[in-house]
Design an enzyme around this catalytic site. Structure first.
Site, PDB file in Angstrom:
ATOM      1  N   GLY A  63      -4.747   6.867   1.789  1.00  0.00           N
ATOM      2  CA  GLY A  63      -4.395   5.717   2.192  1.00  0.00           C
ATOM      3  C   GLY A  63      -5.346   4.972   3.048  1.00  0.00           C
ATOM      4  CB  ILE A 113      -0.958  -0.008   1.121  1.00  0.00           C
ATOM      5  CG1 ILE A 113      -2.024   1.242   1.032  1.00  0.00           C
ATOM      6  CG2 ILE A 113      -0.127  -0.096   2.334  1.00  0.00           C
ATOM      7  CD1 ILE A 113      -3.275   1.256   2.126  1.00  0.00           C
ATOM      8  CG  PHE A 114       3.753   3.848  -2.492  1.00  0.00           C
ATOM      9  CD1 PHE A 114       4.738   4.414  -1.312  1.00  0.00           C
ATOM     10  CD2 PHE A 114       3.734   4.556  -3.538  1.00  0.00           C
ATOM     11  CE1 PHE A 114       5.564   5.432  -1.712  1.00  0.00           C
ATOM     12  CE2 PHE A 114       4.468   5.746  -3.852  1.00  0.00           C
ATOM     13  CZ  PHE A 114       5.441   6.134  -2.987  1.00  0.00           C
ATOM     14  CE1 TYR A 154      -0.760  -0.524   6.720  1.00  0.00           C
ATOM     15  CE2 TYR A 154       1.437  -0.589   7.440  1.00  0.00           C
ATOM     16  CZ  TYR A 154       0.647  -0.754   6.369  1.00  0.00           C
ATOM     17  OH  TYR A 154       0.830  -0.629   5.082  1.00  0.00           O
TER      18      TYR A 154
END
Length: 161
Positions: A107, A95-96, A141
């Site tokens: 994001g 994921i970027f 996260y």
């Protein structure tokens, strides 16, 4: 897919990687490699990435994240299997989001997109890894509800296999 406006009035969309947008996907992979101080894919790896994503039986799925029509982020996912849960696991490989586009909601939208796929596919969990030095990602996260696991990651690579 969201398509919603965020607080910065940037229109966000998530679209599957296709032959038409594949080169933009590769450009973003190269930007991630630069960010992580890793060697980007060489020409042979780029060919495999194309074949493995766009074949009749893809080895992974890739999606681009757009802000105001510009591809500025991506995710790649594939599935593993949990024998304890007896359910598939969605594995979030990458994921970027480009540095200049972070903290604008993309994001979070990409991560929620993964959650929705996992629910649709009746996955028992989502797994991913994060580099120990990547504090911004760790905070992201954990803000999304991610829990650090007590596992060591091991690897065999190249001729070691």
């Amino acid at each position: 897919m969201s398509g919603n406006e965020n607080t910065n009035t940037e229109k966000i969309a998530i679209k599957k990687v296709t032959p038409e947008n594949f080169n933009k996907f590769i450009e973003l992979i190269e930007k991630l490699a630069e960010y992580e101080k890793l060697t980007p894919p060489d020409d042979d790896a780029k060919k495999r990435l194309r074949e493995d994503a766009l074949s009749e039986n893809p080895r992974y799925e890739a999606y681009l994240g757009f802000m105001n029509g510009n591809p500025v982020g991506y995710i790649t996912i594939y599935y593993t299997y949990s024998t304890f849960l007896a359910k598939p696991t969605l594995y979030l490989e990458d994921i970027f989001v480009l540095d200049e586009c972070r903290k604008q909601g993309l994001g979070k939208e990409l991560f929620e997109f993964c959650r929705n796929i996992a629910r649709t596919k009746e996955c028992g969990r989502i797994d991913w890894t994060v580099l120990t030095w990547n504090e911004p990602s760790i905070r992201f996260y954990e803000k999304q509800g991610g829990k650090r696991q007590d596992w060591f990651l091991y690897r065999l690579e190249g001729d070691e296999i």
